[in-house]
Design a protein around this motif. Structure first.
Motif, PDB file in Angstrom:
ATOM      1  N   VAL A 181       0.838  -1.199   0.000  1.00  0.00           N
ATOM      2  CA  VAL A 181       0.000   0.000   0.000  1.00  0.00           C
ATOM      3  C   VAL A 181       0.870   1.245   0.000  1.00  0.00           C
ATOM      4  N   ARG A 182       1.915   1.258   0.794  1.00  0.00           N
ATOM      5  CA  ARG A 182       2.810   2.432   0.830  1.00  0.00           C
ATOM      6  C   ARG A 182       3.408   2.708  -0.536  1.00  0.00           C
ATOM      7  N   ARG A 183       3.848   1.661  -1.230  1.00  0.00           N
ATOM      8  CA  ARG A 183       4.454   1.869  -2.547  1.00  0.00           C
ATOM      9  C   ARG A 183       3.422   2.376  -3.553  1.00  0.00           C
ATOM     10  N   LEU A 184       2.214   1.861  -3.492  1.00  0.00           N
ATOM     11  CA  LEU A 184       1.167   2.350  -4.387  1.00  0.00           C
ATOM     12  C   LEU A 184       0.855   3.819  -4.100  1.00  0.00           C
ATOM     13  N   MET A 185       0.789   4.175  -2.838  1.00  0.00           N
ATOM     14  CA  MET A 185       0.523   5.568  -2.473  1.00  0.00           C
ATOM     15  C   MET A 185       1.621   6.501  -2.971  1.00  0.00           C
ATOM     16  N   ALA A 186       2.850   6.026  -2.945  1.00  0.00           N
ATOM     17  CA  ALA A 186       3.977   6.853  -3.378  1.00  0.00           C
ATOM     18  C   ALA A 186       4.025   7.009  -4.892  1.00  0.00           C
ATOM     19  N   SER A 187       3.399   6.089  -5.623  1.00  0.00           N
ATOM     20  CA  SER A 187       3.529   6.063  -7.076  1.00  0.00           C
ATOM     21  C   SER A 187       2.337   6.655  -7.816  1.00  0.00           C
ATOM     22  N   TYR A 188       1.192   6.773  -7.158  1.00  0.00           N
ATOM     23  CA  TYR A 188      -0.032   7.172  -7.849  1.00  0.00           C
ATOM     24  C   TYR A 188      -0.835   8.170  -7.026  1.00  0.00           C
ATOM     25  N   SER A 189      -1.695   8.914  -7.724  1.00  0.00           N
ATOM     26  CA  SER A 189      -2.774   9.603  -7.036  1.00  0.00           C
ATOM     27  C   SER A 189      -3.693   8.518  -6.478  1.00  0.00           C
ATOM     28  N   TYR A 190      -4.054   8.610  -5.206  1.00  0.00           N
ATOM     29  CA  TYR A 190      -4.703   7.471  -4.560  1.00  0.00           C
ATOM     30  C   TYR A 190      -5.871   7.892  -3.688  1.00  0.00           C
ATOM     31  N   GLN A 191      -6.679   6.906  -3.346  1.00  0.00           N
ATOM     32  CA  GLN A 191      -7.625   7.014  -2.243  1.00  0.00           C
ATOM     33  C   GLN A 191      -7.537   5.721  -1.451  1.00  0.00           C
ATOM     34  N   LEU A 192      -7.705   5.843  -0.131  1.00  0.00           N
ATOM     35  CA  LEU A 192      -7.706   4.694   0.764  1.00  0.00           C
ATOM     36  C   LEU A 192      -9.133   4.490   1.253  1.00  0.00           C
ATOM     37  N   LYS A 193      -9.735   3.389   0.873  1.00  0.00           N
ATOM     38  CA  LYS A 193     -11.144   3.139   1.163  1.00  0.00           C
ATOM     39  C   LYS A 193     -11.266   1.962   2.122  1.00  0.00           C
ATOM     40  N   PHE A 194     -11.730   2.250   3.340  1.00  0.00           N
ATOM     41  CA  PHE A 194     -11.870   1.221   4.368  1.00  0.00           C
ATOM     42  C   PHE A 194     -13.348   0.872   4.555  1.00  0.00           C
ATOM     43  N   VAL A 195     -13.648  -0.424   4.558  1.00  0.00           N
ATOM     44  CA  VAL A 195     -15.007  -0.895   4.819  1.00  0.00           C
ATOM     45  C   VAL A 195     -15.192  -0.987   6.335  1.00  0.00           C
ATOM     46  N   VAL A 196     -16.206  -0.266   6.837  1.00  0.00           N
ATOM     47  CA  VAL A 196     -16.449  -0.163   8.281  1.00  0.00           C
ATOM     48  C   VAL A 196     -17.760  -0.853   8.622  1.00  0.00           C
ATOM     49  N   ASP A 197     -17.699  -1.784   9.566  1.00  0.00           N
ATOM     50  CA  ASP A 197     -18.891  -2.530   9.972  1.00  0.00           C
ATOM     51  C   ASP A 197     -19.374  -2.121  11.351  1.00  0.00           C
ATOM     52  N   VAL A 198     -18.458  -2.091  12.311  1.00  0.00           N
ATOM     53  CA  VAL A 198     -18.804  -1.767  13.708  1.00  0.00           C
ATOM     54  C   VAL A 198     -17.826  -0.706  14.206  1.00  0.00           C
ATOM     55  N   PRO A 199     -18.183   0.028  15.269  1.00  0.00           N
ATOM     56  CA  PRO A 199     -17.299   1.092  15.757  1.00  0.00           C
ATOM     57  C   PRO A 199     -15.891   0.621  16.088  1.00  0.00           C
ATOM     58  N   GLU A 200     -15.735  -0.625  16.514  1.00  0.00           N
ATOM     59  CA  GLU A 200     -14.403  -1.132  16.852  1.00  0.00           C
ATOM     60  C   GLU A 200     -13.473  -1.132  15.646  1.00  0.00           C
ATOM     61  N   ASP A 201     -14.038  -1.157  14.439  1.00  0.00           N
ATOM     62  CA  ASP A 201     -13.209  -1.120  13.233  1.00  0.00           C
ATOM     63  C   ASP A 201     -12.421   0.188  13.128  1.00  0.00           C
ATOM     64  N   LEU A 202     -12.941   1.244  13.706  1.00  0.00           N
ATOM     65  CA  LEU A 202     -12.284   2.543  13.595  1.00  0.00           C
ATOM     66  C   LEU A 202     -10.920   2.543  14.272  1.00  0.00           C
ATOM     67  N   LEU A 203     -10.802   1.847  15.390  1.00  0.00           N
ATOM     68  CA  LEU A 203      -9.510   1.735  16.062  1.00  0.00           C
ATOM     69  C   LEU A 203      -8.528   0.962  15.186  1.00  0.00           C
ATOM     70  N   GLU A 204      -8.984  -0.098  14.556  1.00  0.00           N
ATOM     71  CA  GLU A 204      -8.109  -0.867  13.677  1.00  0.00           C
ATOM     72  C   GLU A 204      -7.641  -0.020  12.491  1.00  0.00           C
ATOM     73  N   ILE A 205      -8.529   0.822  11.979  1.00  0.00           N
ATOM     74  CA  ILE A 205      -8.137   1.717  10.891  1.00  0.00           C
ATOM     75  C   ILE A 205      -7.047   2.673  11.346  1.00  0.00           C
ATOM     76  N   GLU A 206      -7.201   3.229  12.544  1.00  0.00           N
ATOM     77  CA  GLU A 206      -6.175   4.141  13.057  1.00  0.00           C
ATOM     78  C   GLU A 206      -4.828   3.422  13.194  1.00  0.00           C
ATOM     79  N   GLU A 207      -4.856   2.209  13.677  1.00  0.00           N
ATOM     80  CA  GLU A 207      -3.619   1.433  13.812  1.00  0.00           C
ATOM     81  C   GLU A 207      -3.010   1.142  12.448  1.00  0.00           C
TER      82      GLU A 207
END
Length: 228
Positions: free
Chosen positions: A144-170
């Motif tokens: 993911v880091r290499r793709l971000m460095a090479s292209y215009s990008y968006q990071l799209k996270f699928v969120v199901d429950v509030p606990e997922d937000l902590l995992e996204i931050e990590e």
């Protein structure tokens, strides 16, 4: 390449929401997310037709739209993606590539739409081998880091429950330089009601932290059906 479908629609997700586009869905995936809504293009699918790069480009250009979304499955599994994107670019077509960020190829791309898969994607009710394969493949922040460095990008996270937000931050901590305005939080939903219910807590969290809320507008426009 084996193609599940080619169709025209509006992009329903992400930074280019609303853009009329031709969608090219490639068959084959190295993951097995339990919530996958395109299982007909997954790793064991027997659907689709074999098409050459030239045939795919002809289908895209004949549609008359100037934007193409190459999706799957996982397009990065296929080396033909390299000449496909180059030829599309030569034809002045803007290109989005949708990927889970586990594999990489030197493609031509105007927007790399990266959807890293969290632990909420792990399939249950399958064999241990299938689950282990998914877990081994899904978490590749170095890719993911290499793709971000090479292209215009968006990071799209699928969120199901509030606990997922902590995992996204990590997860974002592993990426170091992710631009917050390119981080999209998308509710796991197959109906508008489900999407709206999760939006009640995702929207304020996104606003507070500088991220973007990412609705699945195709659900509102067309419902949960194929070819949209």
């Amino acid at each position: 390449m084996r193609v599940a479908e080619i169709f025209q629609s509006k992009q329903g997700e992400g930074l280019w929401t609303g853009v009329f586009s031709t969608f090219v869905r490639i068959i084959g995936c190295n993951l097995r997310c339990w919530f996958c809504d395109t299982t007909y293009a997954s790793w064991q699918s027997e659907e689709g037709v074999e098409m050459t790069v030239e045939e795919i480009v002809a289908a895209v250009t004949s549609a008359g739209l100037r934007h193409v979304v190459i999706t799957g499955g996982e397009p990065m599994m296929h080396s033909e993606l390299i000449p496909l994107t180059r030829l599309l670019s030569e034809n002045m077509i803007k290109i989005t590539v949708e990927t889970a960020g586990t594999l990489e190829l030197p493609v031509k791309c105007d927007l790399m739409s990266i959807s890293p898969k969290l632990s909420n994607s792990t399939p249950w009710g399958v064999t241990d081998g299938v689950r282990a394969r998914h877990e081994t493949n899904r978490n590749r922040p170095e890719v993911v880091r290499r793709l971000m460095a090479s292209y215009s990008y968006q990071l799209k996270f699928v969120v199901d429950v509030p606990e997922d937000l902590l995992e996204i931050e990590e997860y974002l901590q592993k990426l170091d330089f992710a631009q917050k305005e390119r981080v999209l939080l998308m509710p796991m939903a197959t109906t508008v009601d489900q999407m709206l219910a999760k939006a009640e807590w995702i929207v304020p969290y996104a606003a507070k932290n500088g991220y973007r809320y990412c609705p699945r507008m195709q659900l509102e426009w067309y419902g949960n059906r194929r070819g949209t």
